[in-house]
Design a protein around this motif. Sequence first.
Motif, short mmCIF file in Angstrom:
data_model
loop_
_atom_site.label_atom_id
_atom_site.label_comp_id
_atom_site.label_asym_id
_atom_site.label_seq_id
_atom_site.Cartn_x
_atom_site.Cartn_y
_atom_site.Cartn_z
N LYS A 119 0.84 -1.20 0.00
CA LYS A 119 0.00 0.00 0.00
C LYS A 119 0.88 1.24 0.00
CE LYS A 119 -4.47 -1.32 1.83
NZ LYS A 119 -5.53 -1.00 2.83
N ARG A 120 0.44 2.24 -0.74
CA ARG A 120 1.16 3.50 -0.87
C ARG A 120 0.19 4.66 -0.68
NH1 ARG A 120 3.04 -0.10 -4.71
NH2 ARG A 120 5.32 -0.31 -4.85
N VAL A 121 0.72 5.86 -0.61
CA VAL A 121 -0.12 7.05 -0.63
C VAL A 121 -0.73 7.15 -2.03
CG1 VAL A 121 -0.25 9.55 -0.40
CG2 VAL A 121 1.29 8.22 1.08
N THR A 122 -2.04 7.09 -2.09
CA THR A 122 -2.75 6.98 -3.35
C THR A 122 -3.83 8.06 -3.42
OG1 THR A 122 -2.41 4.58 -3.20
CG2 THR A 122 -3.97 5.36 -4.87
N HIS A 123 -3.94 8.73 -4.56
CA HIS A 123 -4.86 9.86 -4.71
C HIS A 123 -6.32 9.40 -4.73
CE1 HIS A 123 -6.99 13.20 -6.65
NE2 HIS A 123 -5.98 13.98 -6.31
N HIS A 124 -6.63 8.34 -5.43
CA HIS A 124 -7.96 7.73 -5.50
C HIS A 124 -8.99 8.50 -6.31
CE1 HIS A 124 -6.64 5.28 -1.93
NE2 HIS A 124 -7.29 4.35 -2.61
N ASP A 125 -8.62 9.59 -6.95
CA ASP A 125 -9.59 10.32 -7.78
C ASP A 125 -8.84 10.99 -8.93
OD1 ASP A 125 -11.95 11.40 -8.70
OD2 ASP A 125 -12.04 13.00 -7.20
N THR A 126 -8.25 10.16 -9.79
CA THR A 126 -7.27 10.65 -10.76
C THR A 126 -7.91 11.04 -12.10
OG1 THR A 126 -6.80 8.34 -11.34
CG2 THR A 126 -5.34 9.40 -9.75
N LYS A 127 -9.08 11.63 -12.04
CA LYS A 127 -9.66 12.16 -13.27
C LYS A 127 -8.86 13.38 -13.73
CE LYS A 127 -13.31 14.78 -10.87
NZ LYS A 127 -13.28 14.21 -9.51
N ALA A 187 1.73 19.72 -17.19
CA ALA A 187 1.02 19.50 -15.94
C ALA A 187 1.94 19.91 -14.80
CB ALA A 187 0.62 18.04 -15.80
N ILE A 188 1.40 20.67 -13.84
CA ILE A 188 2.26 21.23 -12.80
C ILE A 188 2.00 20.67 -11.41
CG2 ILE A 188 2.72 23.36 -14.06
CD1 ILE A 188 0.57 24.73 -12.31
N CYS A 189 0.77 20.21 -11.13
CA CYS A 189 0.52 19.62 -9.81
C CYS A 189 -0.85 18.94 -9.80
CB CYS A 189 0.59 20.66 -8.70
SG CYS A 189 -0.79 21.82 -8.63
N VAL A 190 -1.04 18.06 -8.82
CA VAL A 190 -2.34 17.44 -8.61
C VAL A 190 -3.09 18.23 -7.55
CG1 VAL A 190 -1.47 15.17 -9.24
CG2 VAL A 190 -1.52 15.82 -6.83
N ILE A 191 -4.41 18.21 -7.64
CA ILE A 191 -5.27 18.92 -6.69
C ILE A 191 -6.35 17.98 -6.18
CG2 ILE A 191 -4.82 21.19 -7.71
CD1 ILE A 191 -7.52 20.97 -9.15
N ASP A 192 -7.20 18.49 -5.30
CA ASP A 192 -8.32 17.74 -4.74
C ASP A 192 -7.84 16.49 -4.04
OD1 ASP A 192 -10.76 16.83 -3.98
OD2 ASP A 192 -11.63 16.67 -5.99
N LEU A 193 -7.28 16.67 -2.86
CA LEU A 193 -6.64 15.57 -2.13
C LEU A 193 -7.54 14.94 -1.07
CD1 LEU A 193 -3.13 17.24 -1.60
CD2 LEU A 193 -3.92 15.84 -3.52
N ASP A 194 -8.84 15.20 -1.14
CA ASP A 194 -9.74 14.72 -0.09
C ASP A 194 -9.81 13.20 0.00
OD1 ASP A 194 -10.21 17.37 0.37
OD2 ASP A 194 -12.23 17.40 -0.46
N THR A 195 -9.58 12.52 -1.12
CA THR A 195 -9.63 11.05 -1.11
C THR A 195 -8.24 10.42 -1.02
OG1 THR A 195 -9.66 11.04 -3.53
CG2 THR A 195 -11.79 10.93 -2.41
N THR A 196 -7.24 11.23 -0.73
CA THR A 196 -5.88 10.69 -0.61
C THR A 196 -5.79 9.83 0.65
OG1 THR A 196 -4.91 12.55 -1.79
CG2 THR A 196 -3.44 11.27 -0.38
N MET A 197 -5.48 8.56 0.44
CA MET A 197 -5.45 7.59 1.53
C MET A 197 -4.39 6.54 1.20
SD MET A 197 -9.57 6.83 1.88
CE MET A 197 -10.02 6.81 0.14
#
Length: 338
Positions: A194-202, A217-227
């Motif tokens: 298991k790793r730190v996973t975003h879970h909403d990679t749309k 692409a410069i960064c990922v956003i919306d980290l609420d489902t990061t688990m």
Amino acid sequence: MQHLFDLYGWEVNVYDTIQQGLINRTYSVKTTHGDFILQSINHNVFKNPKAIDANINAIGAYIKITNPDYLYTHLLPTLQGNTLIEWEGGYYRAFNKIEGYALSVLDHKAQVEEAAKQFANFTYTLKDFDAHRLTDTLVQFHDLNFRYQQFTEAIQHGNAHRIEQSQEEIKLLLSFKNYVDTYNNYIHHKDVKKRVTHHDTKISNVLFNKIDDEEQAICVIDLDTTMSGYYISDVGDMCRTCLCPVSEEERDLNKIWVDGEKWQALKSGYLHYMKDELSNYELDHFFFGGQFLIYMQALRFLTDHLNNDSYYGASYEGQNYQRTLNQIRLLEAYNQLG
């Protein structure tokens, strides 16, 4: 809103509601001291906003020490040092606004590769972070056993009329139970972690910008489902949302196809960072990531249809049934790549 502005010490010139995702309400705020994002957390979906706050802060603190140049959506503290505000029955947080833009449609394979690199880099940057420190913000979110169980229960106890009308799709999805078996073999294998996973990679959860006239692409956003999770979740959701020219709402099934060049770009982009981090067994299941996630989403849509649209809702009669047909067709198209 003025009360919230005062908590941050903002002298606001103007603020506007912006469209960013379907769950949380988001505002762009221009002040005399800079531009910010203010967001309310939908606690009907996320039952534990404090866990989201703790997760984002824990990752942020780690990144500040280990990779301070990494572009991350750090939470902004109020004047009293709080990064989560409870006000009038809601939960709010703020971020510094990052200059960039999100895309809803990918026009070419370079965008897919760039997006995949960013999601991979997010997990790679946190490869030494103990993912088990993170609290699950949506319990069993990508647990295929749980989703299959919900599906079988809906077949037994759901809307009898809808069950009768959906027999063909029910039988088809039941016939794909081998995906559940493969999933179980995967998660219990000694070489899977298991790793730190975003879970909403749309695609809309990656910010792009023009750098030297080149779109990056410069960064990922919306980290609420990061688990804590499995990398196939992130790869799978990218396969589900980035490879087809139409969305899950498309009712014309003839428009649903998978772009093989975008698939190769996705794989190349993700493995640019993660190839040496994954075991051979994990790498062997890269393609399965797409099968797993698309199949799971088809299960979830049909489950909701049989349960009278109690989770996703429906703007027209049979919408979740149409979404099911869409995802089944997408799964068939995806499998043609293999």
